[in-house]
Design a protein around this motif. Structure first.
Motif, mmCIF file in Angstrom:
data_model
loop_
_atom_site.group_PDB
_atom_site.id
_atom_site.type_symbol
_atom_site.label_atom_id
_atom_site.label_comp_id
_atom_site.label_asym_id
_atom_site.label_seq_id
_atom_site.Cartn_x
_atom_site.Cartn_y
_atom_site.Cartn_z
ATOM 1 N N GLN A 1 31.819 20.827 41.059
ATOM 2 C CA GLN A 1 31.368 22.086 40.462
ATOM 3 C C GLN A 1 31.706 23.278 41.349
ATOM 4 N N ILE A 2 31.700 23.081 42.658
ATOM 5 C CA ILE A 2 32.148 24.137 43.566
ATOM 6 C C ILE A 2 33.609 24.476 43.282
ATOM 7 N N MET A 3 34.398 23.436 43.019
ATOM 8 C CA MET A 3 35.810 23.663 42.687
ATOM 9 C C MET A 3 35.950 24.434 41.375
ATOM 10 N N GLN A 4 35.137 24.105 40.369
ATOM 11 C CA GLN A 4 35.199 24.826 39.094
ATOM 12 C C GLN A 4 34.847 26.302 39.276
ATOM 13 N N LEU A 5 33.886 26.582 40.132
ATOM 14 C CA LEU A 5 33.531 27.974 40.413
ATOM 15 C C LEU A 5 34.700 28.708 41.065
ATOM 16 N N LYS A 6 35.377 28.039 42.009
ATOM 17 C CA LYS A 6 36.536 28.651 42.663
ATOM 18 C C LYS A 6 37.638 28.966 41.652
ATOM 19 N N ILE A 7 37.901 28.009 40.767
ATOM 20 C CA ILE A 7 38.976 28.191 39.787
ATOM 21 C C ILE A 7 38.664 29.353 38.856
ATOM 22 N N MET A 8 37.420 29.421 38.380
ATOM 23 C CA MET A 8 37.052 30.498 37.465
ATOM 24 C C MET A 8 37.082 31.851 38.171
ATOM 25 N N THR A 9 36.688 31.884 39.430
ATOM 26 C CA THR A 9 36.751 33.131 40.199
ATOM 27 C C THR A 9 38.197 33.590 40.334
ATOM 28 N N ASN A 10 39.088 32.662 40.596
ATOM 29 C CA ASN A 10 40.512 32.984 40.701
ATOM 30 C C ASN A 10 41.033 33.549 39.378
ATOM 31 N N ARG A 11 40.553 32.987 38.287
ATOM 32 C CA ARG A 11 40.959 33.467 36.954
ATOM 33 C C ARG A 11 40.469 34.894 36.723
ATOM 34 N N LEU A 12 39.244 35.169 37.115
ATOM 35 C CA LEU A 12 38.687 36.512 36.939
ATOM 36 C C LEU A 12 39.410 37.536 37.805
ATOM 37 N N ARG A 13 39.754 37.143 39.027
ATOM 38 C CA ARG A 13 40.465 38.073 39.907
ATOM 39 C C ARG A 13 41.849 38.379 39.362
ATOM 40 N N GLY A 14 42.494 37.358 38.772
ATOM 41 C CA GLY A 14 43.769 37.605 38.130
ATOM 42 C C GLY A 14 43.614 38.531 36.934
ATOM 43 N N ALA A 15 42.557 38.313 36.155
ATOM 44 C CA ALA A 15 42.315 39.143 34.970
ATOM 45 C C ALA A 15 42.063 40.593 35.352
ATOM 46 N N TYR A 16 41.452 40.819 36.495
ATOM 47 C CA TYR A 16 41.197 42.193 36.932
ATOM 48 C C TYR A 16 42.516 42.939 37.132
ATOM 49 N N GLY A 17 43.546 42.192 37.545
ATOM 50 C CA GLY A 17 44.869 42.806 37.699
ATOM 51 C C GLY A 17 45.699 42.743 36.434
ATOM 52 N N GLY A 18 45.102 42.290 35.332
ATOM 53 C CA GLY A 18 45.811 42.233 34.065
ATOM 54 C C GLY A 18 46.620 40.968 33.867
ATOM 55 N N ASN A 19 46.409 39.957 34.730
ATOM 56 C CA ASN A 19 47.187 38.721 34.657
ATOM 57 C C ASN A 19 46.333 37.584 34.110
ATOM 58 N N ASP A 20 46.945 36.768 33.292
ATOM 59 C CA ASP A 20 46.259 35.606 32.740
ATOM 60 C C ASP A 20 46.594 34.405 33.614
ATOM 61 N N VAL A 21 45.702 34.083 34.542
ATOM 62 C CA VAL A 21 45.922 32.968 35.456
ATOM 63 C C VAL A 21 45.473 31.691 34.769
ATOM 64 N N ASP A 22 46.418 30.796 34.510
ATOM 65 C CA ASP A 22 46.069 29.544 33.837
ATOM 66 C C ASP A 22 45.284 28.650 34.778
ATOM 67 N N PHE A 23 44.344 27.866 34.243
ATOM 68 C CA PHE A 23 43.497 26.993 35.064
ATOM 69 C C PHE A 23 44.351 26.052 35.911
ATOM 70 N N GLN A 24 45.379 25.460 35.299
ATOM 71 C CA GLN A 24 46.158 24.470 36.038
ATOM 72 C C GLN A 24 46.970 25.091 37.161
ATOM 73 N N ASP A 25 47.232 26.396 37.059
ATOM 74 C CA ASP A 25 48.058 27.044 38.069
ATOM 75 C C ASP A 25 47.232 27.764 39.115
ATOM 76 N N ALA A 26 45.895 27.611 39.021
ATOM 77 C CA ALA A 26 45.043 28.321 39.973
ATOM 78 C C ALA A 26 45.307 27.814 41.377
ATOM 79 N N SER A 27 45.645 28.734 42.288
ATOM 80 C CA SER A 27 45.919 28.325 43.657
ATOM 81 C C SER A 27 44.617 28.108 44.388
ATOM 82 N N ASP A 28 44.531 26.967 45.046
ATOM 83 C CA ASP A 28 43.317 26.648 45.776
ATOM 84 C C ASP A 28 43.664 25.655 46.864
#
Length: 559
Positions: free
Chosen positions: A456-483
């Protein structure tokens, strides 16, 4: 004088040991009536309860002084204390899930209503303004809104490609409708499509919609997804079972005072916190990534406002579509000339109908509807809620102690410290797994983190990465989330100097550890293994070797 002082110290120590081990001598004949009432109120059989206190050598969890608890009572109360803590955890989790679900429902419904309103506006205005240019292409417009909804709901669609395909299909169909007198085979339309970017048949509308819609839809859906992920993490963590060591510590915290004949003594505050900090050590490790997620969600709401904000853009998709068709009609003659220059003269369809009706269609001018304050209120409530729950995981032990564990209001001589009524001396542990290495109440192996919580810690990291990408206007796919993959089960975050050694309970108080104590349900065979393992075994090999030497020495005499 020195001998007298030493003798006095020994007498005091002996008295303290007797008091700690056997209980208060004045209480030997004390009645167990109060314990009977409490035990019966919990639905247990009163036949288990002795009339008066008995010797407590049989107790496996509680201190072995004079007691009102039999072995069966201790086991029943241990099971009950574990169930009560699990229920309290589920109640807290359900309350948080309900709050997140309420925020998700309100904001999600608003965004979907914006898109529905845009489609209804298109259906109302386009037939009268554009005639067959719309009515013969209803499906293309309907499919666009369907795909926008799917994207918003999390479908694996590339929004820019979806929009590009829509404009390409629409251009082919509208160009044919505007030139019914021409024969336009597929290869000619392919040529038209290749020149579309340079010709800009729809004006600036496709580019403006692409830039604004991508940012708006990414921001809206990532925020709603963030609420969903947060709720899902809470639900899954609530299902993590309590460790055996925790169950034993909770029994001692909640019901051992009853067994010792002091049911009115409430747990000392610091004692309760240490027990629950040990029990919920893994849950506290969610704190850092939980805060990162909530901070990112609050930040992304900045993208909801203004001309390019989610509220304006999602509710105005039909306006860019109208602007595009207006531009196509305005630029029709110029467009046709350039297409012929680039793709050649198409053949004339002698049987084709005239195009006068299409040529006379008017322009559609739509007024932008000012946004209401509905979304602003919803987001304001959500941001307040997100800030309020930021410390949920690290505040959980204190919350449960205050609201569910009947904790004493003060740490004094009248609270229950796990052994008797008296002050609780050990310090309160820090938050998280690594800080429990010296927890005096719960034996925690900090080298073995809970795998469900690490996931679940990993899921939180992935979703945070997605939100940070969205803030810049980018759609960060879950599978491509860098971690970096930490938290996947390796026990990362544990200091090397502590993970490398075996962890054992270290008490900062003077209380004698209960080395024989075990959880209800632990078999006696398992309990005996611990004690037997510490006894030296006969060295059978050495005995056999000695016997061989003796026989070898005696062998010549037998000849």
């Amino acid at each position: 004088m020195e001998l007298r002082a030493r003798g006095c110290w020994l007498l005091c120590a002996a008295a303290a040991l007797v008091s700690c081990t056997l209980g208060d001598p004045a209480s030997k004949s004390r009645s167990c009536s109060e314990v009977r009432q409490i035990y019966g109120a919990k639905g247990f059989s009163l036949s288990d309860v002795p009339q008066a206190e008995i010797s407590g050598e049989h107790l496996r969890i509680c201190p072995q002084g004079y007691t009102c608890c039999t072995s069966e009572m201790e086991e029943n109360l241990a099971n009950r204390s574990r169930a009560e803590l699990e229920n309290a955890l589920r109640d807290s989790s359900r309350a948080l899930q309900a709050a997140l679900a309420n925020q998700l429902h309100g904001i999600d419904e608003h965004f979907q209503q914006l898109l529905n309103h845009s489609e209804r506006s298109l259906q109302d205005a386009f037939p009268g303004a554009f005639g067959e240019l719309y009515t013969q292409n209803v499906r293309a417009f309907r499919d666009l809104y369907t795909e926008l909804r799917l994207y918003y709901r999390g479908a694996n669609l590339h929004l820019e490609e979806t929009l590009a395909e829509f404009w390409a299909r629409l251009l082919e169909r509208l160009f044919r409708q505007l030139h019914p007198q021409l024969l336009l085979p597929d290869d000619y339309l392919d040529c038209l499509g290749k020149q579309a970017e340079a010709l800009r048949p729809f004006g600036d509308a496709p580019r403006e919609l692409r830039l604004r819609a991508t940012r708006a839809f990414v921001a809206a859906r990532s925020f709603v997804q963030g609420l969903g992920v947060a709720s899902d993490v809470v639900r899954k963590v609530a299902q993590v079972p309590l460790a055996p060591e925790c169950s034993r510590a909770v029994m001692k915290l909640v019901y051992c005072a009853h067994c010792l004949g002091v049911p009115g003594a409430r747990p000392c505050p610091d004692y309760c916190r240490n027990v629950l900090k040990g029990c919920l050590a893994n849950q506290a490790d969610l704190d850092a990534e939980w805060r990162n997620l909530l901070d990112s969600m609050v930040l992304i709401t900045d993208k909801f406002w203004g001309p390019s904000g989610a509220e304006t853009v999602i509710g105005s998709v039909h306006m860019w579509l109208a602007e595009a068709i207006n531009a196509l009609q305005d630029n029709r003659d110029t467009l046709t000339t350039k297409v012929i220059q680039g793709c050649g003269n198409p053949k004339v369809n002698p049987q084709g109908p005239g195009s006068e009706e299409n040529r006379r269609r008017g322009k559609l001018v739509l007024q932008e509807k000012p946004p209401t304050d509905t979304l602003e209120k919803l987001v304001s409530e959500a941001k307040t809620q997100l800030r309020d729950i930021q410390d949920f995981w690290i505040s959980l032990p204190g919350t449960l102690c205050s609201e569910k564990m009947a904790m004493s209001t003060a740490s004094d001589d009248r609270c229950w410290n796990g052994m008797a009524k008296g002050r609780y001396l050990p310090e309160v542990m820090g938050d998280g797994l690594a800080n429990q290495i010296n927890n005096p109440e719960v034996e925690v192996d900090i080298t073995k983190p809970d795998m469900t919580i690490r996931q679940q810690i990993m899921q939180l990291k992935i979703m945070t990465n997605r939100l940070r990408g969205a803030y810049g206007g980018n759609d960060v796919d879950f599978q491509d989330a860098s971690d970096d993959g930490s938290g996947s089960g390796s026990g990362g975050g544990c200091p090397d100097d502590t993970c490398g050694r075996r962890v054992s309970k270290k008490s900062s108080s003077s209380r004698t550890p209960l080395t024989h104590a075990a959880l209800p349900g632990l078999s006696e065979q398992e309990g005996r293994k611990t004690s037997v393992a510490s006894c030296p075994k006969p060295h059978a090999f050495l005995l056999l070797l000695l016997l061989t030497l003796v026989l070898a020495e005696a062998r010549p005499r037998w000849r």
